[in-house]
Design an enzyme around this catalytic site. Sequence first.
Site, PDB file in Angstrom:
ATOM      1  N   LYS A  60       1.496 -24.999  12.404  1.00 37.86           N
ATOM      2  CA  LYS A  60       1.978 -24.742  13.778  1.00 37.86           C
ATOM      3  C   LYS A  60       1.888 -23.250  14.081  1.00 37.86           C
ATOM      4  O   LYS A  60       2.205 -22.416  13.217  1.00 37.86           O
ATOM      5  CB  LYS A  60       3.421 -25.235  13.862  1.00 37.86           C
ATOM      6  CG  LYS A  60       4.041 -25.218  15.239  1.00 37.86           C
ATOM      7  CD  LYS A  60       5.430 -25.872  15.196  1.00 37.86           C
ATOM      8  CE  LYS A  60       6.109 -25.925  16.541  1.00 37.86           C
ATOM      9  NZ  LYS A  60       7.444 -26.568  16.484  1.00 37.86           N
ATOM     10  N   SER A 135       8.090 -30.187  19.833  1.00 40.38           N
ATOM     11  CA  SER A 135       7.107 -29.183  20.158  1.00 40.38           C
ATOM     12  C   SER A 135       5.962 -29.058  19.143  1.00 40.38           C
ATOM     13  O   SER A 135       4.963 -28.401  19.417  1.00 40.38           O
ATOM     14  CB  SER A 135       7.789 -27.825  20.264  1.00 40.38           C
ATOM     15  OG  SER A 135       8.341 -27.456  19.009  1.00 40.38           O
ATOM     16  N   SER A 159      11.690 -31.315  16.759  1.00 39.08           N
ATOM     17  CA  SER A 159      10.275 -31.030  17.040  1.00 39.08           C
ATOM     18  C   SER A 159       9.269 -31.510  16.011  1.00 39.08           C
ATOM     19  O   SER A 159       8.067 -31.439  16.259  1.00 39.08           O
ATOM     20  CB  SER A 159      10.076 -29.535  17.235  1.00 39.08           C
ATOM     21  OG  SER A 159      10.397 -29.209  18.556  1.00 39.08           O
TER      22      SER A 159
HETATM   23  N1  GLN Z   1      12.945 -30.540  22.404  1.00 43.55           N
HETATM   24  C1  GLN Z   1      13.658 -29.546  21.666  1.00 43.55           C
HETATM   25  C2  GLN Z   1      13.795 -28.313  22.530  1.00 43.55           C
HETATM   26  O1  GLN Z   1      13.074 -28.227  23.487  1.00 43.55           O
HETATM   27  C3  GLN Z   1      12.867 -29.309  20.440  1.00 43.55           C
HETATM   28  C4  GLN Z   1      12.888 -27.949  19.926  1.00 43.55           C
HETATM   29  C5  GLN Z   1      12.386 -27.827  18.539  1.00 43.55           C
HETATM   30  O2  GLN Z   1      12.776 -28.602  17.682  1.00 43.55           O
HETATM   31  N2  GLN Z   1      11.617 -26.780  18.312  1.00 43.55           N
HETATM   32  O3  GLN Z   1      14.605 -27.470  22.271  1.00 43.55           O
END
Ligand code: GLN
Length: 470
Positions: A60, A135, A159
Amino acid sequence: MNASAAGQVSEALARIRRLDPHLRCVLTALEEDASARAAALDAAPPTPRGPLFGVPVAVKDNICTSSGATTCGSKILADFRAPYAAHVIERLHEAGAVVVAKTNLDEFAMGSSTENSGFFPTRNPWDVERVPGGSSGGSIVAVAARLVPYALGSETGGSIRQPASFCGVCGLKPTYGRVSRYGLVAFASSLDQVGPVAVDVPGVVRLLGAIAGRDERDSTSVGEPVPDYEGMLAESPGRIRIGYAREYFGEGLHPETRKATEAAIEVYRKLGADVREISLPHSAYTIACYYIVCTAEASSNLARFDGVRYGHRTKEPADYIDMYSATRDEGFGPEVKRRIMLGTYALSSGYYDAYYLKALKARTLIKSDFLEAFKACDVIVSPTTPTPAFRFGEKADNPLEMYLADIYNCAANLAGIPAMSIPCGFTESGLPIGLQLMAPHFAEGRLLQIAHAYQKATEHHLRKPPICAE
Ligand code: GLN
């Protein structure tokens, strides 16, 4: 598969070139660097060969690498080159792995669909009209479409698990402190954690074994010895105690997701597991609590992107205040700005006690729910997400609806416990469904054993998206 490092790496790079134009999960393919590293591994193989010798891994793009850019999916870091590699990258290299690509994400890991990437959205390999989740959408898709066997994602609030469930692969969020965050660009430091992605549990285990453990450069990484996860997988799991969290089967759960999750619990029953209902009474506060804690921490962490120290700087500002504000206005996308404003508000004098402090208290209660529940079970199972993958644009204009896509995920981050998603079925239209398993702090070994028992009895994880046949 060709066992030489160069063979494995060139196959992965060829698959990326062929399939990524349809999926767009890659931000940077590290063609030259990966090929050179693979050639060096073949020319002088270390003795003994590392456990991931020559294995291509996608990472990532909020994890710093020494080659290629590290953009965090943001225009503000479009040309940023990290001055050092993350701890997890060093560990991958020590294990003999080769990083072949940096993958797409929602900007600064803020989002649940990869639609918030500052560059382009990534597509779900099971249905390219749908989001892959986020994400860590890019890393998950790279594994789901078999571009690479393994990938690293990061979690702050679901995420890894949420996109893993949307794309039919396995993803683990380790215990907070199990993996060093050195070189992971900070979003919300009390929640952030790097985690492994693979098509099956043994793959997750190999990758976790390579990256877990104490690192002096991250004071939140814990010295707890890293168990022999592979050895544990080979052992019989013994008597499995499953907790069924009533609160995770309520309103808003898609009927096909409910059916697949209940069928998965039935599989455990047939394996002789003891299934009992447990309760997580403060679950209703999870999303509110998470979105105060994560935005508060993000507002502080993202203050460093000021046009002076990193990345983009506006051209010809009127004065230095204008330089800061124009740089940030040009560099950050709408969701990142929303989070910075929400977090700044929650921390501001007069609101701190009402929001931030309250959220911390709720967080403690959410964590105690888990500690209490784990007295009666080894793992808690639930659906990973309330629905299968949604369509592009379906939630993009409604931040609250998007936030609710992680409703079953964020509690594990707030509590700091390990949690994973494994495939447990498909909808009639062929979209994957994920089963979530959560375990006590540092019980990854047990969690993986129990997940493995399920995969030995089922075949959902073996199904490939049709695009792989192209
Ligand atoms: N959907 C969560 C957010 O937007 C996921 C974030 C994450 O785990 N990086 O904060």
